[in-house]
Design a protein around this motif. Structure first.
Motif, short mmCIF file in Angstrom:
data_model
loop_
_atom_site.label_atom_id
_atom_site.label_comp_id
_atom_site.label_asym_id
_atom_site.label_seq_id
_atom_site.Cartn_x
_atom_site.Cartn_y
_atom_site.Cartn_z
N GLU A 160 65.51 99.99 -25.44
CA GLU A 160 64.97 99.35 -26.64
C GLU A 160 65.15 97.84 -26.58
N HIS A 161 66.27 97.39 -26.01
CA HIS A 161 66.54 95.96 -25.88
C HIS A 161 65.53 95.32 -24.92
N MET A 162 65.19 96.01 -23.82
CA MET A 162 64.22 95.48 -22.88
C MET A 162 62.88 95.24 -23.57
N LEU A 163 62.45 96.21 -24.36
CA LEU A 163 61.17 96.08 -25.07
C LEU A 163 61.22 94.93 -26.08
N LYS A 164 62.36 94.78 -26.74
CA LYS A 164 62.50 93.71 -27.72
C LYS A 164 62.45 92.34 -27.04
N LEU A 165 63.04 92.24 -25.85
CA LEU A 165 63.01 90.98 -25.10
C LEU A 165 61.58 90.58 -24.76
N VAL A 166 60.78 91.55 -24.35
CA VAL A 166 59.38 91.29 -24.00
C VAL A 166 58.62 90.76 -25.21
N HIS A 167 58.73 91.47 -26.34
CA HIS A 167 58.01 91.05 -27.54
C HIS A 167 58.49 89.68 -28.04
N ALA A 168 59.80 89.43 -27.95
CA ALA A 168 60.35 88.17 -28.43
C ALA A 168 59.91 86.99 -27.56
N SER A 169 59.63 87.24 -26.29
CA SER A 169 59.25 86.19 -25.35
C SER A 169 57.77 85.83 -25.42
N ALA A 170 56.97 86.69 -26.02
CA ALA A 170 55.53 86.47 -26.11
C ALA A 170 55.20 85.49 -27.24
N PRO A 171 53.97 84.91 -27.23
CA PRO A 171 52.90 85.11 -26.25
C PRO A 171 53.14 84.30 -24.97
N PHE A 172 52.48 84.71 -23.91
CA PHE A 172 52.70 84.09 -22.61
C PHE A 172 51.56 83.17 -22.17
N GLY A 173 50.61 82.95 -23.04
CA GLY A 173 49.47 82.10 -22.69
C GLY A 173 48.35 82.94 -22.08
N THR A 174 47.17 82.37 -22.05
CA THR A 174 46.00 83.08 -21.54
C THR A 174 46.17 83.48 -20.07
N PRO A 175 46.04 84.77 -19.73
CA PRO A 175 46.18 85.21 -18.34
C PRO A 175 45.05 84.63 -17.49
N PRO A 176 45.28 84.47 -16.19
CA PRO A 176 44.23 83.97 -15.29
C PRO A 176 43.00 84.87 -15.30
N ALA A 177 41.83 84.26 -15.17
CA ALA A 177 40.59 85.04 -15.14
C ALA A 177 40.49 85.89 -13.89
N ARG A 178 41.17 85.44 -12.82
CA ARG A 178 41.13 86.17 -11.55
C ARG A 178 42.57 86.48 -11.13
N PRO A 179 43.09 87.63 -11.53
CA PRO A 179 44.49 87.96 -11.22
C PRO A 179 44.75 88.28 -9.74
N MET A 180 43.78 88.90 -9.06
CA MET A 180 44.00 89.36 -7.69
C MET A 180 43.46 88.38 -6.66
N ALA A 181 44.18 88.25 -5.55
CA ALA A 181 43.80 87.29 -4.50
C ALA A 181 42.53 87.71 -3.78
N ASN A 182 42.32 89.01 -3.62
CA ASN A 182 41.18 89.50 -2.85
C ASN A 182 39.98 89.86 -3.74
N GLY A 183 39.89 89.23 -4.88
CA GLY A 183 38.78 89.51 -5.79
C GLY A 183 39.19 90.52 -6.84
N SER A 184 39.17 90.12 -8.09
CA SER A 184 39.64 90.99 -9.16
C SER A 184 38.55 91.95 -9.61
N PRO A 185 38.85 93.24 -9.70
CA PRO A 185 37.86 94.21 -10.18
C PRO A 185 37.66 94.05 -11.68
N VAL A 186 36.58 94.62 -12.18
CA VAL A 186 36.38 94.66 -13.62
C VAL A 186 37.45 95.60 -14.19
N TYR A 187 38.18 95.14 -15.18
CA TYR A 187 39.25 95.98 -15.73
C TYR A 187 39.23 95.92 -17.24
N ARG A 188 39.89 96.90 -17.84
CA ARG A 188 39.94 96.99 -19.30
C ARG A 188 41.00 96.05 -19.86
#
Length: 219
Positions: A160-188
């Motif tokens: 429960e503490h791990m989950l609370k740490l994640v929520h407390a640390s957010a938001p993390f800023g806009t994620p990169p448009a291309r996460p993968m080095a070899n071309g990012s697939p369309v994802y949900r």
């Protein structure tokens, strides 16, 4: 096989196919890694799912045209369409990230670790030690849509503490448009997998403290 038996078998298998589709769409990779094996497992699920759809279509074609057949055809088409929808993209430490995603990942990890150092897990005045892995589902703005324990520390309070740490640390800023080095697939959605290791060394302040404006909001 008689028409009635074939229809009965189809009616039995279609719900099973729906379940298989849901599992393939939502199954997270094994935590903490390797991601390659996890992707293989998902690919195997999808392959079995496609084979099942084709088998059901063949059986359906042999049935006479009835209202029941029309309903089964519509149900199979619905499941097939759902199976082709983009699924979540999981980013683990071993993933082949793009340069921008590596920077984003490290910054995200540093912020969570800094929060964990400042608010070390305790229970009844006793410090908690252990390891665990969390999957963090991010929104387009870097907010946390949800956080799930993928590998438990075997201590409910620590999980429960791990989950609370994640929520407390957010938001993390806009994620990169291309996460993968070899071309990012369309994802949900983007799911970042991060590990936790609470030991005596992790109680020490980080060598590169996070700026005050980026520190977690605890409370």
């Amino acid at each position: 096989m008689t028409t009635s038996l074939r229809a009965l078998r189809l009616m039995t298998l279609v719900p099973l196919l729906a379940v298989a589709c849901a599992v393939a769409q939502t199954a997270p990779p094994s935590a903490p890694s390797p991601q390659d094996r996890a992707q293989e497992q998902i690919a195997e699920l999808e392959k079995a799912q496609r084979a099942m759809i084709q088998d059901l279509k063949r059986q359906l074609a042999e049935m006479p045209e009835t209202v029941r057949k029309q309903r089964l055809r519509a149900r199979i088409a619905e499941i097939e369409g759902r199976a082709n929808l983009p699924r979540d993209l999981y980013i683990s430490p071993s993933a082949k990230m793009s340069a921008s995603m590596k920077t984003y990942y490290e910054r995200m990890k540093m912020r969570i670790e800094d929060c964990g150092t400042r608010y070390f897990p305790t229970q009844d005045g006793r410090k908690l030690y252990g390891q665990g892995v969390v999957g963090v589902t991010l929104g387009n703005d870097g907010s946390v849509i949800q956080a799930d324990v993928l590998q438990s520390s075997q201590d409910k309070a620590l999980d429960e503490h791990m989950l609370k740490l994640v929520h407390a640390s957010a938001p993390f800023g806009t994620p990169p448009a291309r996460p993968m080095a070899n071309g990012s697939p369309v994802y949900r959605r983007l799911v970042v997998i991060t590990g936790f290791d609470f030991n005596r060394d992790s109680e020490k302040p980080a060598p590169e403290p996070v700026p005050a404006q980026e520190r977690c909001k605890w409370g």
